[in-house]
Design an enzyme around this catalytic site. Sequence first.
Site, PDB file in Angstrom:
ATOM      1  N   LYS A 103      -6.582   3.147  -6.463  1.00 50.32           N
ATOM      2  CA  LYS A 103      -7.891   2.576  -6.827  1.00 50.32           C
ATOM      3  C   LYS A 103      -8.574   2.033  -5.581  1.00 50.32           C
ATOM      4  O   LYS A 103      -7.910   1.473  -4.710  1.00 50.32           O
ATOM      5  CB  LYS A 103      -7.677   1.461  -7.867  1.00 50.32           C
ATOM      6  CG  LYS A 103      -8.966   0.867  -8.442  1.00 50.32           C
ATOM      7  CD  LYS A 103      -8.676  -0.215  -9.490  1.00 50.32           C
ATOM      8  CE  LYS A 103      -9.964  -0.783 -10.072  1.00 50.32           C
ATOM      9  NZ  LYS A 103      -9.713  -1.820 -11.110  1.00 50.32           N
ATOM     10  N   SER A 135      -9.023  -4.223 -17.400  1.00 50.00           N
ATOM     11  CA  SER A 135      -9.415  -3.069 -16.580  1.00 50.00           C
ATOM     12  C   SER A 135      -8.330  -2.018 -16.348  1.00 50.00           C
ATOM     13  O   SER A 135      -8.622  -0.967 -15.799  1.00 50.00           O
ATOM     14  CB  SER A 135      -9.911  -3.543 -15.212  1.00 50.00           C
ATOM     15  OG  SER A 135     -11.215  -4.032 -15.322  1.00 50.00           O
ATOM     16  N   SER A 149     -12.440  -1.392 -15.611  1.00 43.73           N
ATOM     17  CA  SER A 149     -12.998  -0.913 -14.364  1.00 43.73           C
ATOM     18  C   SER A 149     -12.181   0.219 -13.732  1.00 43.73           C
ATOM     19  O   SER A 149     -12.716   0.949 -12.898  1.00 43.73           O
ATOM     20  CB  SER A 149     -13.088  -2.064 -13.358  1.00 43.73           C
ATOM     21  OG  SER A 149     -11.800  -2.488 -12.977  1.00 43.73           O
TER      22      SER A 149
END
Lengths: 492, 96
Positions: free
Chosen positions: A79, A183, A159
């Site tokens: 990420k 998330s 997210s």
Amino acid sequence: MTDLTTLTLAQALDGMEKKQFSSAEITNAFLGAIEKANPHLNAYVVVTAEKARAQAAQSDKRRAAGQAGPLEGAPLGIKDLFCTEGVRTTACSNILGEFKPTYESTVSANLFRDGAVMLGKLNMDEFAMGSSNETSAFGNVVNPWRRGNEDTKLTPGGSSGGSAASVAADLCLGATATDTGGSIRQPAAFTGTVGIKPTYGRCSRWGIVAFASSLDQAGPIAKTVEDSAMLLQSMAGHDPRDSTSLPNALPDFRAACQRSIKGMTIGVPEEYRVDGMPQEIEDLWRQGIAWAKDAGATIKPISLKHTKYALPAYYIVAPAEASSNLARYDGMRYGARVTGKDLVGSYEQTRAKGFGAEVQRRILIGTYVLSAGYYDAYYLRAQKVRQRIAQDFRDAFAEVDAILTPATPSSAFGLGEKSGDPVAMYLNDIFTVTANLAGLPALALPAATDSQGLPLGLQVIGKALDEESVFAVSAALEKAAGFKAKAAKWWV
Amino acid sequence: MSIDEKTVRKVAKLARLALPEERVAPMAAELNGIMAWIEQLNEVDVEGVEPMTSAVEGLALPMRDDVVTDGGDSQRVLANAPKAEDGFFVVPKVVE
């Protein structure tokens, strides 16, 4: 030869161990798959093909020399919130410009220590603030899943939308992700993948771009519960560079997946039955309860009575911490600078230009609730409510070993469907945010598809430091659910 | 407590965010929408409740020896600077 990209992490490691294929081969297979899929899904914001091939070659040498690590040769996605040395890291915000860290986050360093290969950096909501990946400066990610035969573009959640989409679309064996209010778990639920947020402090936050420091926690998104356990094993561990990193020894998470849940007590909280929740989610929850019972667990109704206040409390605590954390972006030492009429003008222009709308909104809320005269009314009250929520869990865990809930109040929704209404968007995290406030481990796993063919997830919440029970219950549910559905690869 | 435009300007100033004048009224409306929803926290009885300041119970803040553990990294520190010269950050004039 089978398509290597469709293997689970455990299968891939086994295949490399048995010399059926090399890390170089599986890495190339993923790079090829990314090249085809990424123009359609936008899951990766940086593809580090060269680095990946170099790491794979090194890995194959280590394996040949009998020095294989626990994740030797496994291609993973990282990420974009994790700082990666020499590889652009922006938290998907314009304010970081072309920032290239000169250091590696502890979590990604741990993965590389164990032999992992990095395929690239994964798209996400800007600074991890969002539930649909629509706040990314690099554009939204598209969920590989579609409603039946429709071509409506759906959100992969957020997210960690790039992490979830890339795992669901076979663009990596597993991915790192982070979870401040849901998330990891909400995108996992939206994409038919498994995601776990461990106990706060299990994974070091060092080198992870900070959002809300008392809530942020890293974890993996993977194809199976066992894969997630293996990834967490490498990611977690004490780090003196993060003062909130837990010094506790790590149990064997993978072994916990094999543990029987016979005799365990699983709590079912009445308060997670919310207005407007689709019947299918209610049914799935009931099904999950039945599976747990069949596996020998005892079900106990429990009450977590402050649940409905968790999201409003979160939207004080998280923006307050974010406004403080994001004060560092002033355009002076790194990132993109916009020159104004004077120093303060430069700060103001840099930040106005660099931060997107949702980030600005949260900075303003945070600044407001912390400003003189409002601190007691908002921030202090929210921290007291947070204590109430944590106390509800402490009371419940005096009687149960784990808690079973739905992961999200809906399946994946269409891109743009909720972006005009912040509060509607925030409600996505209604079932996940409580675990962040209380610092507890929680895992989302896919358990069924809805009438539109979209995945739905269950969530298992455990006591602090008891990821083992979470893995045991999740693995038992995964086995009972037998969820095998995959998104059709319409982009090929 | 409703947030008026004056408060939005003040908070934006505190947060060092340039807010174009035409964004002030819409931002006030957006923030009020969010804050109105947050107001439900007032229903919770928090009498005598200790505020929760840490996500982990019972973990004392660790202390380390007060010794230098790194340094001499100015090139790395400056590597991402928008402007740097002779080992220093170059910033807009601070003192007139």
